[in-house]
Design an enzyme around this catalytic site. Structure first.
Site, PDB file in Angstrom:
ATOM      1  N   CYS A 128       0.822  -1.214   0.000  1.00  0.00           N
ATOM      2  CA  CYS A 128       0.000   0.000   0.000  1.00  0.00           C
ATOM      3  C   CYS A 128       0.858   1.268   0.000  1.00  0.00           C
ATOM      4  CB  CYS A 128      -0.899  -0.029   1.232  1.00  0.00           C
ATOM      5  SG  CYS A 128      -1.756   1.522   1.563  1.00  0.00           S
ATOM      6  N   TRP A 138      -6.788  -7.002   4.573  1.00  0.00           N
ATOM      7  CA  TRP A 138      -5.522  -7.144   5.290  1.00  0.00           C
ATOM      8  C   TRP A 138      -5.586  -8.212   6.377  1.00  0.00           C
ATOM      9  CZ3 TRP A 138      -1.695  -4.929   2.903  1.00  0.00           C
ATOM     10  CH2 TRP A 138      -1.876  -3.730   2.220  1.00  0.00           C
ATOM     11  N   THR A 164      -9.210   0.034   6.915  1.00  0.00           N
ATOM     12  CA  THR A 164      -8.105   0.461   6.066  1.00  0.00           C
ATOM     13  C   THR A 164      -6.792   0.547   6.844  1.00  0.00           C
ATOM     14  OG1 THR A 164      -8.574   2.802   6.508  1.00  0.00           O
ATOM     15  CG2 THR A 164      -9.668   1.792   4.599  1.00  0.00           C
ATOM     16  N   SER A 207      -3.167   8.469   6.705  1.00  0.00           N
ATOM     17  CA  SER A 207      -1.698   8.499   6.625  1.00  0.00           C
ATOM     18  C   SER A 207      -1.121   9.878   6.923  1.00  0.00           C
ATOM     19  CB  SER A 207      -1.241   8.020   5.244  1.00  0.00           C
ATOM     20  OG  SER A 207      -1.729   8.869   4.223  1.00  0.00           O
ATOM     21  N   TYR A 211      -5.309   6.717  -8.404  1.00  0.00           N
ATOM     22  CA  TYR A 211      -6.443   5.870  -8.011  1.00  0.00           C
ATOM     23  C   TYR A 211      -7.736   6.337  -8.676  1.00  0.00           C
ATOM     24  CZ  TYR A 211      -3.966   3.013  -4.639  1.00  0.00           C
ATOM     25  OH  TYR A 211      -3.103   2.095  -4.061  1.00  0.00           O
TER      26      TYR A 211
END
Length: 412
Positions: free
Chosen positions: A133, A170, A202, A219, A261
């Site tokens: 990722c 995940w 996520t 992030s 994306y």
């Protein structure tokens, strides 16, 4: 004569002798067509001189198009059904608006260590990241550059495997995570939220060890949190450059990181163009900007470089192909290529990227974009890619752009 050497006519005669066809039987002729038995293939050596189309396997279009329905309606209805199913799968993978544009949902947790009072920098935290990722990659780069010790930031690695995950994609690489004993990211979210979490699971995900609650799953906030934690005397957002860093981070996140994306997940041509064209323009602008600067905000690496790198690493290998962003190649942008090589000269950064894992995840796991799951052959390892990037650059030229300046900013 052995059957294998019989002519087509002889084999057909033999079949008729063994299975005589009466009017109204299952082998009767359809109006305007050949007998169904004519689709059987002869095994004689004379078939080598037969046109390839007559030797091909039985085909739906060949059969139905010559007997029941013209080819056009078959093709158009099949395309409609396939496209409808594809859009349904895409809407599950990536939420869409009415125009077919991908709309990234907002993060559910956005606290920042050292800023949010309940999460002090002196406490310890667990960070969950998956190598494939790019959003996790930027967080891993920040932690590596800052040299955050394990007692302050424990890193748990995740693997992208939607078939084994209970929700999302995940799972915990080691089998169980050390904080909750969870097997996958959904269990971690549920444990940290007391079983009350119903959103998307996520990564990256930052969790407080002391409180066992989520700090952030965005992030940007996690990178800022890492800059506040103990570690080497390095900062990625020096106060004197904060405004310039923030400007680049906002543009890069929107037009490059999210841009690939939005281009790849678009379900209409208009939506794809609306994402791809600004992406190409900013890549050109970045290439021009880096002609006179070693890094985006001067002679040292900042948060702006950190958020750009994961997308640039993956661009030629993945995004230009799978996400249909072939209007540019990083290899054709000399200054951006030189900057990429410069970043990779910092060994702690090169160690954060696994090219094979990234290719496997994108091509193998994004089923709506690549139903076959085929991963392109000939992909280079991280070591080979880094060597290639370095071979294309001129280190002396890049260093002359910031003579006497350290590649990393020290804290004020």
């Amino acid at each position: 004569m052995p059957v294998g050497s019989m002519t087509c006519a002889a084999q057909a005669q033999a079949r008729r002798h063994r299975h005589p066809t009466a009017p109204g039987s299952s082998a009767r002729r359809f109006s305007g067509s050949r007998p169904l038995t004519s689709t059987w293939k002869c095994s004689s050596s004379s078939s080598k001189n037969t046109p390839s189309s007559s030797r091909s396997n039985f085909g739906l279009l060949d059969w139905a198009g010559s007997t029941f329905i013209p080819q056009g309606p078959i093709v158009s209805s099949t395309k409609f059904a396939w496209n409808t199913m594809w859009k349904t799968l895409m809407s599950e993978l990536a939420p869409q608006d009415q125009s077919g544009a991908y709309t990234r949902p907002p993060a559910a947790y956005t606290s920042v260590v050292g800023v949010t009072p309940s999460f002090p920098a002196s406490s310890s935290y667990t960070l969950y990241i998956g190598n494939a990722c790019p959003w996790c990659h930027r967080v891993a780069i920040a932690a590596a550059l800052r040299g955050v010790p394990a007692e302050s930031l424990r890193i748990v690695k995740l693997v992208d495997d939607a078939e084994r995950a209970s929700r999302g994609g995940w799972i915990v690489e080691s089998g169980r995570d050390p904080l909750f004993g969870a097997k996958d990211l959904r269990e971690i979210y549920d444990s940290a939220a007391g079983g009350q979490y119903f959103g998307r699971c996520t990564a990256p995900l930052l969790v407080s060890d002391a409180q066992k609650v989520v700090v952030a799953n965005d992030s940007a906030e996690i990178v800022r949190s890492i800059d506040a934690l103990p570690g080497d005397d390095v900062t990625l957002r020096p106060a004197a450059l904060a405004a310039e860093v923030d400007k680049w981070v906002e543009r890069i996140t929107s037009e490059v990181n999210n841009g690939v994306y939005r281009a790849g997940f678009a379900t209409s041509q208009t939506a794809h163009d609306a994402a791809a064209l600004p992406l190409y323009r900013l890549l050109d602008e970045l290439d021009q900007h880096l002609e006179t600067r070693r890094f985006l905000c001067g002679g040292s690496v900042t948060e702006a470089d950190v958020v750009l790198l994961p997308t640039i690493c993956r661009f030629d290998d993945v995004y230009s192909v799978l996400f249909k962003c072939s209007g540019r190649r990083i290899a054709d942008l000399p200054n951006l290529s030189g900057w990429l090589a410069d970043m990779m000269r910092l060994s702690v950064i090169a160690d954060t990227y696994d090219a094979a894992s990234a290719r496997s995840s994108y091509f193998g796991q994004l089923f709506p974009l690549n139903p076959s799951g085929i991963i392109p052959a000939g992909g280079r390892s991280t070591k080979e890619l880094v060597a290639q990037w370095l071979s294309r650059s001129d280190p002396a030229k890049r260093e002359r752009l910031a003579v006497g300046v350290s590649a990393l900013h020290t804290r004020d």
